[in-house]
Design a protein around this motif. Structure first.
Motif, mmCIF file in Angstrom:
data_model
loop_
_atom_site.group_PDB
_atom_site.id
_atom_site.type_symbol
_atom_site.label_atom_id
_atom_site.label_comp_id
_atom_site.label_asym_id
_atom_site.label_seq_id
_atom_site.Cartn_x
_atom_site.Cartn_y
_atom_site.Cartn_z
ATOM 1 N N GLY A 276 0.819 -1.208 0.000
ATOM 2 C CA GLY A 276 0.000 0.000 0.000
ATOM 3 C C GLY A 276 0.849 1.253 0.000
ATOM 4 N N ALA A 277 1.929 1.257 0.770
ATOM 5 C CA ALA A 277 2.819 2.416 0.814
ATOM 6 C C ALA A 277 3.450 2.666 -0.549
ATOM 7 N N MET A 278 3.887 1.608 -1.219
ATOM 8 C CA MET A 278 4.487 1.775 -2.543
ATOM 9 C C MET A 278 3.476 2.258 -3.572
ATOM 10 N N LEU A 279 2.239 1.795 -3.461
ATOM 11 C CA LEU A 279 1.205 2.252 -4.392
ATOM 12 C C LEU A 279 0.854 3.716 -4.150
ATOM 13 N N ILE A 280 0.928 4.166 -2.903
ATOM 14 C CA ILE A 280 0.693 5.579 -2.614
ATOM 15 C C ILE A 280 1.781 6.445 -3.240
ATOM 16 N N LEU A 281 3.007 6.014 -3.106
ATOM 17 C CA LEU A 281 4.127 6.817 -3.593
ATOM 18 C C LEU A 281 4.351 6.662 -5.086
ATOM 19 N N ALA A 282 4.035 5.506 -5.631
ATOM 20 C CA ALA A 282 4.289 5.234 -7.054
ATOM 21 C C ALA A 282 3.162 4.385 -7.617
ATOM 22 N N PRO A 283 1.998 4.983 -7.869
ATOM 23 C CA PRO A 283 0.845 4.200 -8.337
ATOM 24 C C PRO A 283 1.089 3.469 -9.647
ATOM 25 N N ILE A 392 1.918 11.996 -13.881
ATOM 26 C CA ILE A 392 1.327 13.262 -13.430
ATOM 27 C C ILE A 392 -0.003 12.997 -12.731
ATOM 28 N N ALA A 393 -0.802 12.124 -13.320
ATOM 29 C CA ALA A 393 -2.108 11.800 -12.728
ATOM 30 C C ALA A 393 -1.975 11.105 -11.385
ATOM 31 N N GLY A 394 -0.827 10.485 -11.140
ATOM 32 C CA GLY A 394 -0.632 9.775 -9.873
ATOM 33 C C GLY A 394 -0.263 10.679 -8.708
ATOM 34 N N LEU A 395 0.113 11.928 -8.982
ATOM 35 C CA LEU A 395 0.507 12.824 -7.902
ATOM 36 C C LEU A 395 -0.609 13.055 -6.879
ATOM 37 N N PRO A 396 -1.870 13.248 -7.311
ATOM 38 C CA PRO A 396 -2.942 13.387 -6.308
ATOM 39 C C PRO A 396 -3.090 12.161 -5.410
ATOM 40 N N VAL A 397 -2.773 10.977 -5.932
ATOM 41 C CA VAL A 397 -2.831 9.770 -5.104
ATOM 42 C C VAL A 397 -1.835 9.879 -3.951
ATOM 43 N N THR A 398 -0.649 10.372 -4.267
ATOM 44 C CA THR A 398 0.364 10.557 -3.226
ATOM 45 C C THR A 398 -0.088 11.596 -2.204
ATOM 46 N N VAL A 399 -0.682 12.677 -2.676
ATOM 47 C CA VAL A 399 -1.182 13.715 -1.762
ATOM 48 C C VAL A 399 -2.224 13.126 -0.811
ATOM 49 N N LEU A 400 -3.173 12.377 -1.352
ATOM 50 C CA LEU A 400 -4.209 11.771 -0.522
ATOM 51 C C LEU A 400 -3.614 10.753 0.450
ATOM 52 N N GLY A 401 -2.641 9.970 -0.032
ATOM 53 C CA GLY A 401 -2.005 8.985 0.837
ATOM 54 C C GLY A 401 -1.242 9.620 1.985
ATOM 55 N N MET A 402 -0.615 10.755 1.725
ATOM 56 C CA MET A 402 0.123 11.449 2.781
ATOM 57 C C MET A 402 -0.811 12.022 3.839
ATOM 58 N N ASN A 403 -2.076 12.146 3.504
ATOM 59 C CA ASN A 403 -3.062 12.666 4.463
ATOM 60 C C ASN A 403 -3.794 11.543 5.199
#
Length: 555
Positions: A276-283, A392-403
């Motif tokens: 899950g952590a890897m998918l958050i950082l690198a979907p 680029i589209a994966g960046l919001p996933v990282t933002v949401l995961g960090m929250n």
């Protein structure tokens, strides 16, 4: 813009961005990381403490993150804010994370990737929210990523050039990586396997096949081996323990035991968190790995194996460590997935040209070994463009995961720091506010002690928790701390040694490793019959103890 000037501009712009973000978070909003401050304290102890000496940086963690801050901390004697707000760490991480951005840009150039692809991939990597955050918070991730990206770039060059300079540079980068984080042993082993295997394969028609491969293996592993032996040997000579990370009362193993943290005890749950952590950082990682792997096999392109082995080994090491319960569930431990994804996206486009080299080796690969299939086709470039868009589209996933409070225990409080909302009364937001306030009490305590205008060596404390007090003080030589060579003598006879105050924390959890508690187990409760309570300081920070300041009887 010339080819020489472009990396300098990229470095400067990235460094300024990360520096501004770091200063905003630390000096601007008072948001400080414990690991970052502890390294600042170690560096400060080496040059500005009551007993300055280089070994004061300690041997629990590898030294490069602290040593890199020495030039900045030296100015703290004129401007205490450099240590009080951890700005020396912010400067250090901003420079090294900018260096990692330059390395990603350089990998694209070495491959002859289209300019538009290099620009997009470099921007996506540089602006990834985890990269931006850890590029300005003073922790070890920036320096570690720089070493990994540097090693990956030079090893990818060696695959094509067979140049000894590239191999030596790879080894140096991995050696410095080990002096940054113990995790670097994993990519060092990956690099060793690749170098020996490829070198042995290339020499299949040579008479001294094994000897040549063994020599290449020595070149890439010698710096890591030297760093390992010298660091362990120095630690053993000075402290009597070669690997304090595992044997010291302050080491990671002890912290895990004292805090009751670590892996979940269930390998499946640990695997789920790690994935899950890897998918958050690198979907995009699960898609890029098989695609680039298949393209590498089709093109007979060995460069694809480099990032998979180097960055993949770090991720595998973290997964295994967490499953074994020997590390924490921290999102940042999987940050290597971000540069891995960026480099794999660059590798979708076929290699063109030849990477720069000072001296190519006997087994250089001037042309791709595969026939010209797809080298001039639109399909690989279209695939690279699609990968860039998806990154680029994966960046919001990282933002949401960090929250996410469950997945990002060290990052989710950024919401309260960047977007304060006093009207928010949710439990999650209250936790964020408390985390954001961490070390505020220690700063107030340092201000109180500074106002007393105490003489040198007047306060005894351990730095298990006290590091935040130490870095916030304008006069760090007022404290007697464990790195002082006479600490035990002073702790045993505080009155005779001129000590006026003792700072105490509860003798529970991590406080059990506090040297004051180990010498005087009842100090926090009643002063251990050698001191009287002067002040009690409730703590409003997350995970921090309530302090008690005791005055030594007779002082």
């Amino acid at each position: 813009m010339t080819a020489v000037r472009t990396p300098r501009v990229i470095f400067a712009v990235s460094a300024v961005l990360y520096l501004c973000v770091g200063v905003l978070l630390t000096a601007g909003r008072g948001y400080l990381g414990g690991d970052a401050l502890s390294r600042v304290a170690a560096t400060q102890s080496a040059i500005l403490s009551r007993d300055p000496h280089l070994s004061a940086i300690g041997f629990v963690f590898t030294p490069l993150t602290s040593l890199a801050q020495l030039p900045f901390v030296a100015f703290a004697q004129w401007s205490a804010g450099i240590t009080r707000w951890g700005l020396s760490g912010v400067l250090m991480t901003s420079l090294f994370m900018a260096g990692a951005v330059v390395m990603v840009w350089g990998i694209g150039g070495d491959r002859g990737a289209p300019q538009w692809l290099r620009i997009v991939i470099t921007l996506v990597f540089a602006l990834n929210p985890m990269v931006v955050f850890y590029g300005g918070n003073g922790m070890s991730e920036a320096l570690f990523l720089f070493c990994l990206c540097w090693a990956a770039r030079r090893l990818m060059r060696w695959v094509r050039t067979d140049g000894v300079h590239d191999l030596v540079a790879t080894g140096i980068a991995l050696g410095l990586g080990y002096l940054t984080r113990y995790d670097a042993l994993a990519p060092a082993m990956g690099a060793a396997v690749l170098v020996f295997g490829l070198s042995y394969y290339r020499r299949r028609a040579a008479e001294h096949r094994f000897a040549g491969a063994a020599m290449d293996l020595v070149l890439v592993t010698a710096p890591v081996t030297l760093a390992f032996v010298v660091w362990a040997g120095t630690s053993w000579l000075i402290t009597g323990q070669a690997f304090q990370q595992f044997t010291s009362q302050y080491g990671n193993s002890a912290i895990l035991t004292q805090s009751g943290a670590g892996g979940p005890g269930n390998p499946i749950a640990a695997m789920q968190y790690s994935l899950g952590a890897m998918l958050i950082l690198a979907p995009l990682l699960p898609l890029l790995v098989p695609i680039t792997g298949a393209l590498g096999i089709r093109r007979r392109d060995w460069q694809v194996a480099v990032p998979m082995l180097l960055f993949g080994s770090v991720l595998a090491f973290q997964m295994l460590s967490y499953a074994m319960g020997s590390t924490f569930a921290f999102l940042r431990f999987y940050i290597a997935a971000i540069p891995l994804t960026a480099i794999l996206a660059l590798l979708i486009a076929p290699a063109h040209g030849f990477p720069p080299t000072k001296r190519a080796g006997q087994y250089e690969d001037r042309e791709p070994a595969a026939p010209l299939i797809a080298t001039r086709s639109w399909r690989p470039l279209a695939g690279a463009a699609l990968a860039a868009v998806l990154l680029i589209a994966g960046l919001p996933v990282t933002v949401l995961g960090m929250n996410n409070q469950l997945m990002a225990v060290q990052e989710y409080s950024l919401e309260a720091v960047l977007f304060p909302n006093p009207d928010n009364v949710s439990a999650k937001y209250n936790d964020e506010v408390r985390i954001a306030a961490t070390f505020r009490t220690e700063r107030r305590l340092a201000e109180y002690l500074d106002a007393l205008d105490l003489p040198r060596g007047a306060v005894v404390m351990d730095t298990v928790y006290g590091f935040a007090v130490l870095v916030a003080s304008e006069k760090p030589d007022r404290f007697v701390i464990p790195s002082d060579r006479d600490f035990v003598r002073v702790l045993n006879r505080p009155l005779d040694r001129g000590v006026k105050y003792i700072l105490a924390v509860p003798n529970t959890g991590r406080g059990t490793s506090d040297a004051v508690n180990r010498r005087y187990p009842s100090m926090y409760e009643n002063g251990a019959q050698i001191a009287t309570l002067e002040l009690e300081i409730p703590n409003d920070g997350a995970g921090q103890p309530d302090w008690r300041l005791y005055r030594v009887i007779g002082s």
